[in-house]
Scaffold this motif. Structure first.
Motif, PDB file in Angstrom:
ATOM      1  N   ARG A   1      -6.233  -0.148  -0.875  1.00  0.00           N
ATOM      2  CA  ARG A   1      -5.133   0.794  -0.728  1.00  0.00           C
ATOM      3  C   ARG A   1      -5.663   2.168  -0.347  1.00  0.00           C
ATOM      4  O   ARG A   1      -5.065   2.860   0.488  1.00  0.00           O
ATOM      5  CB  ARG A   1      -4.319   0.869  -2.021  1.00  0.00           C
TER       6      ARG A   1
ATOM      7  N   TYR B   1      -3.035   9.529  -2.007  1.00  0.00           N
ATOM      8  CA  TYR B   1      -3.735   8.436  -2.679  1.00  0.00           C
ATOM      9  C   TYR B   1      -4.472   8.952  -3.912  1.00  0.00           C
ATOM     10  O   TYR B   1      -4.508   8.271  -4.944  1.00  0.00           O
ATOM     11  CB  TYR B   1      -4.722   7.768  -1.729  1.00  0.00           C
TER      12      TYR B   1
ATOM     13  N   TYR C   1       0.811  -1.220   0.000  1.00  0.00           N
ATOM     14  CA  TYR C   1       0.000   0.000   0.000  1.00  0.00           C
ATOM     15  C   TYR C   1       0.841   1.265   0.000  1.00  0.00           C
ATOM     16  O   TYR C   1       0.322   2.353  -0.236  1.00  0.00           O
ATOM     17  CB  TYR C   1      -0.920   0.014   1.219  1.00  0.00           C
TER      18      TYR C   1
END
Length: 746
Positions: A428, A441, A382
């Motif tokens: 993730r 992200y 991740y």
């Protein structure tokens, strides 16, 4: 679809109602019962081994329901793994190439022309001909065969055959060359059972460009023996027909699977040869790449059984190390990788399918690669930077492109890839949001989606479209460089690439200086890679723009443009959809089977059958290893239960991959066959590897059971080897050893 299922099930039940114990093949029952008992015992052991041990606190862990996580380390290949994978590959490869087919076949052909479509042979003297044998080439049709003793009175050779559609009698030529008879040795049918006195032979082709590779004439001598007519004098007198008699030493004793095409090789091997000859392809119901790969073997070894089967066997051999790497990456266990790879390599259908010049092999090979690279991608972690996820993602997309261009089953496999890809991105996102990295992200997701658009849409589309080049290059047509913008022709290509390569460099230098004010240098390798990609992208856009905006008539008669290539590809997709959807509905086949029959291999398909000759029968069929089929389904059930209990990533990976290969076939109403289950065998073997690994980790004292199961799979493969590769077998072996179910055609 439901009514079709009911009808097929009723047909099977009717067979059981007509069951006669006296005529029943009781060894079949013994084999099948032994298989079921072993699988039940093995998985009862497995279930008991997976329970918490007495006196331990393992029962507490069994009550927990962990969250699904993709933070699983990837098992790396060690030196021992490389040696083991190499040993398995060599062992499989040695056996695979031992049953390939003849390395020689007629390569020169006499071709009928538009005007001269008749050949007339003068044997020099009267021969008492007993039979003919001939080798067919390209173009289907028929030959009107006529024999004469004096050159004036001709006897047309023909025979009667029952028309399967009407039931009436039809007359056929003595020398047939139907689409199902190309690149095979055939016998001509003469009008009498006794010998015919013949000096002149005349044969007329029903269409232009029909080819005949070799003509073997057999006569009876004065003592009644059958001997081959010598043709040296004939070649000297009539050199224009030399191609019919220049390879007489290649004639086999009898036509077999080793010296001619069988099953769908009549389509795919023929089409691969047509690619080489720049002839319009015959088989257009599947994407072209698989036939293009087959053509590589033909170019190397000639249009021989070895040549058209070589690439399929090679790809079958290459599946072995790829599967080993995948198992090692998932489980990290060398012993499990060895046993699992042995189960997969020596699986009946894997061996049979890769020995035919058909396209299924390439679809399965690239499916295996896609899932290997997708597993590497979803296990990247991740916190892995975007740039480090690019390589497995790009290789996965590349494999998808090649798989889809080989057969549409590669597109089915992509459904599973999409599911795993989405789950990974969601998990993730949750992880990084919980860690306060929501902005990071979002940036990662935007980059990933953009890269995925290139890797899984643009790149596969380019590969898929480029695979249609053999379609547009018929007759020797070449790419129309003259249709490029500004009339530069091919000189525009390096100029455009250099512009795309150079322009990003100042931008990269500016970014580097802004991020690191005290430095003027930047990573040469990264900059060169980025610039090369920029140059290729600009070149691709330039080609697309120039050809799609090219005026009519800008390409010559013997040239094609990208627009021509695109239109050809698009029109063929519509034709393929029509064929696989509507045009084959209502057709029947003696070996057709539905998806639910594949689960237990109820109805295999027979590719070749010589019948009993001298007490021996040679047959080749596509059927699975019974132990892998039944045991794999039980293992798949264990995998699914383990996912719900432990949220195991390998369990999810295996189950999604299997369902992606099975579910798309459920609504299909056209006729289907057992070999459509071939891609799913990858995941049945992986499910068995999952069970092997659990036993290995949880019960070290029971590891011998893993070796036992894998050894029995290989032993069963050896037992069933005759109908897998076409080894002659006596009747008792076919009926009492090979025939595991009453519905098996052995």
């Amino acid at each position: 679809m439901w009514q079709q299922f009911v009808n097929e099930l009723n047909g099977i039940l009717d067979g059981f109602r007509r069951f006669n114990p006296r005529s029943f093949n009781w060894p079949v029952l013994v084999w099948s019962a032994a298989l079921v008992i072993f699988v039940c015992v093995f998985f009862s052991w497995y279930r008991r081994d997976m329970r918490p041990r007495r006196g331990s606190l393992e029962w507490i862990g069994a009550l927990e329901r962990p969250k699904l996580s993709f933070l699983k380390p990837v098992g790396r290949m060690a030196r021992l793994d490389v040696l083991c994978a190499l040993a398995l590959t060599l062992a499989y490869g040695a056996l695979a190439f031992a049953f390939t087919g003849d390395t020689k076949a007629p390569q020169s052909f006499w071709r009928a022309g538009d005007t001269a479509n008749v050949f007339l042979l003068d044997l020099g003297e009267v021969k008492h001909l007993d039979t003919f044998m001939y080798y067919t080439g390209l173009m289907d049709g028929s030959w009107t065969l006529e024999l004469s003793e004096d050159g004036e009175n001709w006897r047309t050779q023909s025979y009667q055959e029952t028309d399967q559609s009407t039931g009436g009698e039809i007359t056929k030529s003595g020398m047939t060359q139907a689409w199902s008879e190309l690149f095979k040795w055939r016998y001509a049918r003469l009008e009498a059972d006794h010998t015919l006195p013949t000096r002149y032979i005349r044969a007329s082709a029903s269409r232009a460009e029909m080819e005949l590779g070799e003509l073997i004439l057999v006569e009876q001598d004065d003592e009644g023996r059958r001997v081959t007519v010598k043709t040296e004098d004939l070649r000297q007198r009539q050199p224009e027909y030399g191609a019919l008699f220049d390879e007489q030493t290649l004639v086999p004793r009898t036509p077999t699977q080793n010296n001619g095409t069988i099953f769908d090789e009549i389509y795919h091997a023929r089409t691969a040869y047509e690619y080489i000859q720049n002839v319009r392809p015959t088989e257009t119901t599947h994407p072209p790449l698989g036939k293009g790969i087959i053509s590589l073997g033909i170019q190397i070894f000639g249009m021989t059984p070895f040549g058209w089967r070589f690439m399929g066997i090679l790809f079958g051999v290459l599946m072995v190390p790829v599967f080993y790497v995948l198992v090692k990456n998932i489980f990290g266990n060398t012993a499990v990788a060895i046993c699992g790879t042995a189960v997969f390599a020596f699986e009946n259908m894997h061996f049979t399918q890769t020995h035919l010049a058909t396209i299924d092999t390439y679809g399965v090979f690239f499916t295996l690669l896609m899932y290997l690279f997708m597993y590497r991608y979803i296990c990247s972690g991740y916190e892995t930077p975007f740039r480090k996820t690019l390589l497995p993602l790009a290789l996965c997309g590349l494999s998808f492109g090649f798989g889809a261009a080989s057969k549409w089953t590669g597109i089915y496999a992509a459904l599973g890839l999409v599911a795993l890809y989405v789950v990974y991105l969601v998990l993730r996102g949750r992880h990084q949001a919980a860690a306060g990295q929501r902005r990071a992200y979002v940036v990662f997701l935007a980059k990933t989606l953009a890269a995925s658009l290139v890797f899984f849409v643009v790149l596969p589309l380019v590969i898929y479209t480029a695979s249609y080049i053999p379609y547009v290059s018929v007759g020797g047509k070449t790419f129309a460089f003259g249709a490029l913008l500004f009339g530069w022709g091919s000189a525009a290509l390096p100029i455009v690439f250099l512009l795309g390569f150079v322009l990003p460099l100042p931008v990269l230098l500016f970014i580097r200086r802004r991020e690191h004010p005290g430095e003027t240098a930047f990573s040469p390798a990264w900059a060169m890679t980025f610039s090369a990609g920029s140059g290729l992208l600009l070149l691709l856009l330039f080609l697309l723009a120039s050809h799609f905006t090219a005026p009519a008539g800008s390409a010559g008669e013997n040239q094609y443009t990208l627009k021509t290539l695109w239109d050809t590809m698009w029109n063929n997709q519509k034709a393929m959809l029509d064929y696989h959807g509507r045009s084959v509905l209502g057709n029947t086949h003696p070996y057709e089977s539905r998806w639910w029959m594949w689960l237990f291999d109820i109805r295999p398909i027979l590719y070749y059958d010589s019948g009993y000759q001298d007490g021996l029968r040679t047959a080749i069929g596509a059927f699975t290893n019974p132990l892998v089929t039944v045991g794999g389904l039980a293992a798949l059930g264990a995998v699914l239960m383990d996912f719900f209990r432990r949220r195991s990533l390998p369990a999810l990976f295996i189950f999604v991959g299997y369902m992606a290969q099975l579910v798309p076939w459920i609504p299909v109403e056209r006729i289907t066959f057992a070999y459509h289950y071939f891609p799913a065998m990858i995941f049945l073997a992986l499910a068995l590897c999952y069970v092997f690994n659990n036993i290995w980790q949880r019960r070290p004292e029971h590891r011998r059971r893993v070796y036992l199961f894998a050894g029995l799979c290989v032993g069963l493969f050896v037992l069933l080897l005759p109908p897998i590769v076409g080894i002659p077998m006596p009747q008792w072996y076919s009926q009492y050893v090979v025939k595991w179910l009453p519905t098996w055609p052995f």
